[in-house]
Design a protein around this motif. Structure first.
Motif, short mmCIF file in Angstrom:
data_model
loop_
_atom_site.label_atom_id
_atom_site.label_comp_id
_atom_site.label_asym_id
_atom_site.label_seq_id
_atom_site.Cartn_x
_atom_site.Cartn_y
_atom_site.Cartn_z
N SER A 90 7.50 35.47 -151.70
CA SER A 90 8.67 34.61 -151.62
C SER A 90 8.34 33.35 -150.82
O SER A 90 7.30 33.26 -150.16
N MET A 91 9.26 32.39 -150.87
CA MET A 91 9.06 31.15 -150.15
C MET A 91 9.00 31.39 -148.65
O MET A 91 8.21 30.76 -147.94
N THR A 92 9.80 32.32 -148.16
CA THR A 92 9.80 32.65 -146.74
C THR A 92 8.47 33.28 -146.34
O THR A 92 7.90 32.92 -145.30
N HIS A 103 -3.16 30.04 -135.87
CA HIS A 103 -4.52 30.52 -135.61
C HIS A 103 -5.48 29.34 -135.45
O HIS A 103 -6.34 29.35 -134.55
N GLN A 104 -5.33 28.31 -136.28
CA GLN A 104 -6.16 27.11 -136.14
C GLN A 104 -5.96 26.45 -134.78
O GLN A 104 -6.93 26.05 -134.13
N GLU A 156 3.20 32.75 -143.72
CA GLU A 156 1.74 32.80 -143.82
C GLU A 156 1.13 31.46 -143.43
O GLU A 156 0.11 31.40 -142.73
N ARG A 157 1.74 30.38 -143.86
CA ARG A 157 1.24 29.05 -143.50
C ARG A 157 1.34 28.84 -141.99
O ARG A 157 0.42 28.29 -141.37
N ILE A 158 2.44 29.27 -141.39
CA ILE A 158 2.61 29.13 -139.94
C ILE A 158 1.56 29.98 -139.22
O ILE A 158 0.94 29.52 -138.26
N ILE A 179 4.32 22.70 -139.93
CA ILE A 179 4.61 23.08 -141.31
C ILE A 179 5.92 22.44 -141.77
O ILE A 179 6.01 21.92 -142.89
N ASP A 180 6.94 22.44 -140.92
CA ASP A 180 8.21 21.81 -141.28
C ASP A 180 8.01 20.31 -141.54
O ASP A 180 8.60 19.75 -142.47
#
Length: 86
Positions: free
Chosen positions: A2-4, A16-17, A9-11, A40-41
């Motif tokens: 899902s988008m959430t 981590h980076q 996952e992107r966050i 991300i936002d």
């Protein structure tokens, strides 16, 4: 996914980076997570605003064609020498 889930996952990856870039400090999980969420936002907002705007032509993209046409038009025409009559 899902988008959430995708956003989470992107966050997670961005946090981590950040953690790696800062030398893997302990006890900074919340700060890294919040910074990653903000990043991300911001990326998502930039992507949405870019999608709403019409694509701009690259600077000078049409100029090259116009310059070529002008150069061709400005070039003096030469006539072929006439054949001598026999």
């Amino acid at each position: 996914m899902s988008m959430t889930d995708d956003r989470q996952e992107r966050i997670r990856n961005r946090a981590h980076q950040i953690w790696l870039q800062e030398g893997q400090p302990a006890g900074q999980h919340d700060r890294h997570w919040h910074q990653a969420a903000a990043d991300i936002d911001q990326e998502d907002a930039a992507g949405k605003s870019a999608a709403k705007k019409p694509a701009k032509k690259e600077a000078g993209a049409g100029k090259a064609k116009a310059d070529a046409k002008e150069a061709k038009a400005a070039k003096p025409k030469t006539s072929k020498p006439k054949k001598a009559a026999k």
